[in-house]
Design an enzyme around this catalytic site. Structure first.
Site, mmCIF file in Angstrom:
data_model
loop_
_atom_site.group_PDB
_atom_site.id
_atom_site.type_symbol
_atom_site.label_atom_id
_atom_site.label_comp_id
_atom_site.label_asym_id
_atom_site.label_seq_id
_atom_site.Cartn_x
_atom_site.Cartn_y
_atom_site.Cartn_z
ATOM 1 N N GLU A 42 0.845 -1.194 0.000
ATOM 2 C CA GLU A 42 0.000 0.000 0.000
ATOM 3 C C GLU A 42 0.878 1.241 0.000
ATOM 4 O O GLU A 42 1.722 1.413 0.876
ATOM 5 C CB GLU A 42 -0.897 0.005 1.235
ATOM 6 C CG GLU A 42 -1.720 1.257 1.387
ATOM 7 C CD GLU A 42 -2.473 1.322 2.710
ATOM 8 O OE1 GLU A 42 -2.866 2.435 3.095
ATOM 9 O OE2 GLU A 42 -2.674 0.277 3.360
ATOM 10 N N ARG A 46 -0.026 10.488 0.679
ATOM 11 C CA ARG A 46 0.343 11.565 1.601
ATOM 12 C C ARG A 46 1.476 12.430 1.072
ATOM 13 O O ARG A 46 1.870 13.386 1.735
ATOM 14 C CB ARG A 46 0.742 10.985 2.959
ATOM 15 C CG ARG A 46 -0.382 10.261 3.649
ATOM 16 C CD ARG A 46 0.055 9.752 5.006
ATOM 17 N NE ARG A 46 -0.851 8.694 5.438
ATOM 18 C CZ ARG A 46 -0.535 7.790 6.342
ATOM 19 N NH1 ARG A 46 0.637 7.794 6.922
ATOM 20 N NH2 ARG A 46 -1.422 6.863 6.677
ATOM 21 N N LYS A 130 -11.372 -1.675 6.379
ATOM 22 C CA LYS A 130 -10.223 -1.299 7.184
ATOM 23 C C LYS A 130 -10.795 -0.786 8.509
ATOM 24 O O LYS A 130 -11.730 0.012 8.496
ATOM 25 C CB LYS A 130 -9.457 -0.188 6.461
ATOM 26 C CG LYS A 130 -8.411 0.508 7.274
ATOM 27 C CD LYS A 130 -7.778 1.608 6.433
ATOM 28 C CE LYS A 130 -6.759 2.385 7.230
ATOM 29 N NZ LYS A 130 -5.944 3.245 6.355
#
Length: 184
Positions: A42, A46, A130
């Site tokens: 993943e 950001r 998640k």
């Protein structure tokens, strides 16, 4: 065959969460992680390097499952799809994102922190979530408590997961895998 969130969860025990500043370093890190047995990677959205890192990792690591994390809206979802991401993970689950994910060509794994958020996601057909931020919202105790009423869903907890507690999460029947940056 279309890749599903269930497929992603099945191929991972731990999903390394990568925040990358440099594309070349991201590819090298992805290569090292894959060689160590991490098939699902993943890359969080950001940094400004994230989209290009996903493109390059897909090109350089064809056998890995490379996805995008911290996907917050439909625009970002479409950007990661265009970059070649094979899945998307979000820290939350707005109705707009759930709708966009349900229509997308890649699986979206929405983030939830409450039973109500999970139930809302279930209305859109989601069964893999998640749990974020896992430790802050109750962690193992929360997952145990909701396993009976939400028996048909599976989680990948992230947020506060580390080498001291990840096995506690993986021992739960409603947890398929965990995610975290500690592994890096």
């Amino acid at each position: 065959m279309t890749l599903t969130a269930k497929d992603i969860f099945a191929r991972a025990t731990i999903i390394p969460v990568m925040t990358v500043d440099n594309v070349e370093s991201a590819v090298e890190l992805g290569r090292k992680l894959y060689k160590q047995g991490f098939e699902v990677l993943e890359v969080t959205l950001r940094t400004s390097a994230a989209i290009h890192a996903i493109e390059e990792m897909r090109r350089e690591l064809p056998h890995a499952l490379v996805g995008a994390g911290t996907v917050l809206n439909d625009e970002q979802l479409q950007s990661v799809i265009a970059a070649g991401a094979q899945f998307a993970i979000s820290p939350g689950a707005t109705d707009a994102l759930l709708k966009a994910g349900a229509a997308a060509d890649i699986p979206l794994i929405p983030g939830v922190a409450t039973v109500s958020e999970a139930m809302n996601g279930m209305q859109y057909g989601y069964t893999e979530f998640k749990l974020f931020p896992a430790e802050a919202v109750g962690g193992v105790k929360l997952l145990k408590a909701i396993s009976a009423p939400l028996a048909d869903i599976t989680f990948c907890p992230t947020g506060g997961i580390n080498e001291a507690n990840y096995k506690d999460y993986l021992a739960l029947p409603n947890v398929a895998c965990v995610g975290g940056s500690w592994i890096i």
